[in-house]
Design a protein around this motif. Structure first.
Motif, mmCIF file in Angstrom:
data_model
loop_
_atom_site.group_PDB
_atom_site.id
_atom_site.type_symbol
_atom_site.label_atom_id
_atom_site.label_comp_id
_atom_site.label_asym_id
_atom_site.label_seq_id
_atom_site.Cartn_x
_atom_site.Cartn_y
_atom_site.Cartn_z
ATOM 1 N N ALA A 112 52.820 59.226 69.469
ATOM 2 C CA ALA A 112 54.169 58.816 69.084
ATOM 3 C C ALA A 112 54.100 57.473 68.370
ATOM 4 C CB ALA A 112 55.058 58.709 70.318
ATOM 5 N N ALA A 113 55.025 57.275 67.458
ATOM 6 C CA ALA A 113 55.091 56.017 66.719
ATOM 7 C C ALA A 113 56.546 55.666 66.446
ATOM 8 C CB ALA A 113 54.335 56.128 65.396
ATOM 9 N N CYS A 114 56.835 54.386 66.539
ATOM 10 C CA CYS A 114 58.100 53.868 66.024
ATOM 11 C C CYS A 114 57.723 52.850 64.957
ATOM 12 C CB CYS A 114 58.965 53.272 67.129
ATOM 13 S SG CYS A 114 58.244 51.883 68.028
ATOM 14 N N SER A 115 58.594 52.659 63.994
ATOM 15 C CA SER A 115 58.244 51.860 62.815
ATOM 16 C C SER A 115 59.153 50.670 62.642
ATOM 17 C CB SER A 115 58.340 52.731 61.556
ATOM 18 O OG SER A 115 57.443 53.804 61.644
ATOM 19 N N ARG A 116 58.604 49.674 61.961
ATOM 20 C CA ARG A 116 59.427 48.547 61.523
ATOM 21 C C ARG A 116 59.382 48.513 60.003
ATOM 22 N NH1 ARG A 116 56.410 44.161 60.003
ATOM 23 N NH2 ARG A 116 54.263 44.177 60.725
ATOM 24 N N ALA B 16 66.435 51.456 57.546
ATOM 25 C CA ALA B 16 67.046 51.058 58.825
ATOM 26 C C ALA B 16 67.098 52.242 59.776
ATOM 27 C CB ALA B 16 68.447 50.492 58.589
ATOM 28 N N ARG B 17 67.444 53.431 59.254
ATOM 29 C CA ARG B 17 67.463 54.642 60.085
ATOM 30 C C ARG B 17 66.065 54.941 60.612
ATOM 31 N NH1 ARG B 17 66.251 59.876 59.657
ATOM 32 N NH2 ARG B 17 67.465 61.382 60.847
ATOM 33 N N GLU B 18 65.067 54.822 59.724
ATOM 34 C CA GLU B 18 63.675 55.093 60.106
ATOM 35 C C GLU B 18 63.229 54.175 61.248
ATOM 36 O OE1 GLU B 18 60.248 57.281 59.937
ATOM 37 O OE2 GLU B 18 62.029 57.654 58.719
ATOM 38 N N SER B 19 63.696 52.922 61.249
ATOM 39 C CA SER B 19 63.301 51.977 62.301
ATOM 40 C C SER B 19 63.907 52.331 63.661
ATOM 41 C CB SER B 19 63.685 50.546 61.911
ATOM 42 O OG SER B 19 65.074 50.334 62.051
ATOM 43 N N ARG B 20 64.926 53.194 63.682
ATOM 44 C CA ARG B 20 65.551 53.602 64.941
ATOM 45 C C ARG B 20 64.981 54.908 65.491
ATOM 46 N NH1 ARG B 20 70.010 51.744 61.841
ATOM 47 N NH2 ARG B 20 70.577 53.853 61.305
ATOM 48 N N LEU B 21 64.171 55.603 64.675
ATOM 49 C CA LEU B 21 63.611 56.889 65.083
ATOM 50 C C LEU B 21 62.315 56.714 65.862
ATOM 51 C CD1 LEU B 21 63.855 58.868 61.719
ATOM 52 C CD2 LEU B 21 65.446 58.931 63.643
ATOM 53 N N VAL B 22 62.004 57.720 66.668
ATOM 54 C CA VAL B 22 60.681 57.840 67.267
ATOM 55 C C VAL B 22 60.108 59.148 66.745
ATOM 56 C CG1 VAL B 22 59.371 58.089 69.405
ATOM 57 C CG2 VAL B 22 61.359 56.556 69.336
ATOM 58 N N GLN C 158 55.254 67.907 64.161
ATOM 59 C CA GLN C 158 56.062 66.699 64.308
ATOM 60 C C GLN C 158 57.441 67.021 64.856
ATOM 61 O OE1 GLN C 158 56.744 62.957 61.552
ATOM 62 N NE2 GLN C 158 57.967 64.650 60.814
ATOM 63 N N GLU C 159 57.917 66.148 65.740
ATOM 64 C CA GLU C 159 59.300 66.185 66.197
ATOM 65 C C GLU C 159 59.858 64.781 66.017
ATOM 66 O OE1 GLU C 159 61.691 66.743 70.367
ATOM 67 O OE2 GLU C 159 60.050 68.123 69.947
ATOM 68 N N VAL C 160 61.056 64.697 65.459
ATOM 69 C CA VAL C 160 61.707 63.404 65.253
ATOM 70 C C VAL C 160 62.785 63.253 66.312
ATOM 71 C CG1 VAL C 160 63.039 61.982 63.657
ATOM 72 C CG2 VAL C 160 61.236 63.480 62.784
ATOM 73 N N VAL C 161 62.690 62.169 67.074
ATOM 74 C CA VAL C 161 63.688 61.890 68.103
ATOM 75 C C VAL C 161 64.698 60.920 67.498
ATOM 76 C CG1 VAL C 161 64.073 61.026 70.426
ATOM 77 C CG2 VAL C 161 61.928 62.204 69.879
ATOM 78 N N PRO C 162 65.944 61.384 67.289
ATOM 79 C CA PRO C 162 66.943 60.530 66.639
ATOM 80 C C PRO C 162 67.422 59.415 67.569
ATOM 81 C CG PRO C 162 67.943 62.580 67.330
ATOM 82 C CD PRO C 162 66.480 62.692 67.650
ATOM 83 N N ALA D 267 66.781 49.094 66.574
ATOM 84 C CA ALA D 267 65.449 49.528 66.169
ATOM 85 C C ALA D 267 64.544 49.682 67.387
ATOM 86 C CB ALA D 267 64.844 48.521 65.196
ATOM 87 N N ALA D 268 63.757 50.752 67.380
ATOM 88 C CA ALA D 268 62.768 50.964 68.434
ATOM 89 C C ALA D 268 61.661 49.935 68.255
ATOM 90 C CB ALA D 268 62.211 52.378 68.348
ATOM 91 N N THR D 269 61.180 49.354 69.366
ATOM 92 C CA THR D 269 60.184 48.294 69.265
ATOM 93 C C THR D 269 58.912 48.562 70.056
ATOM 94 O OG1 THR D 269 61.220 47.097 71.089
ATOM 95 C CG2 THR D 269 61.889 46.489 68.854
#
Length: 151
Positions: free
Chosen positions: A53-57, A95-101, A114-118, A127-129
């Motif tokens: 899993a990855a979250c992005s900034r 900004a949306r991408e930074s909130r996704l996992v 891949q599964e995108v968790v909104p 934002a996910a950190t």
């Protein structure tokens, strides 16, 4: 040891990679342009399917002087409006991408799925950190201090 089970995840050069315990690559996926992974996690679900899993900034920088010149005619005004609209759309997408996992599931059956968790609540979420696996459950922290749990 030496199996085909995921042991760790790494990132760099625009991608996220899943590795076995002996350092053999299992999967590699590209990240969204204009972002870099902020946090990574790997784990194994019941049944043996590995995940990463990855979250992005956001890393894309905008030029503050991009629109400083005043348009001189209607064609220039139209081009400026279109460019400003494009910049706004890119900023909103990042900004949306930074909130996704993003979670990739890997099994010996083929390439990762891949599964995108909104985000929890549309555009209002932060934002996910940070991501961590806790006994097969993915835990995501965000910049407002909230936790999301995924099983």
């Amino acid at each position: 040891g030496g199996g085909r089970h995921a042991a760790f995840v790494s990132s760099g050069a625009g991608s996220v990679c899943l590795w076995t315990e002996v350092g053999d690559p299992l999967a590699r996926v590209d990240v969204h342009p204009g972002t870099t992974p902020a946090s990574l996690a790997t784990g194994r679900m019941a049944g043996g399917t590995s995940y990463m899993a990855a979250c992005s900034r956001v890393t894309r920088q905008t030029d503050p002087g991009m629109f400083r010149l005043v348009p001189q005619n209607e064609a220039e005004r139209q081009r400026r409006r279109e460019a400003m609209d494009r910049e706004e759309a890119i900023a909103n997408q990042l900004a949306r991408e930074s909130r996704l996992v993003r979670v990739w599931f890997h099994s010996n059956a083929g390439p990762p799925v891949q599964e995108v968790v909104p985000p929890e609540s549309g555009n209002a979420s932060s934002a996910a950190t940070c991501l961590i696996d806790v006994d097969g459950m993915l835990v995501c922290a965000d910049e407002s201090g909230c936790l999301r749990l995924f099983e």
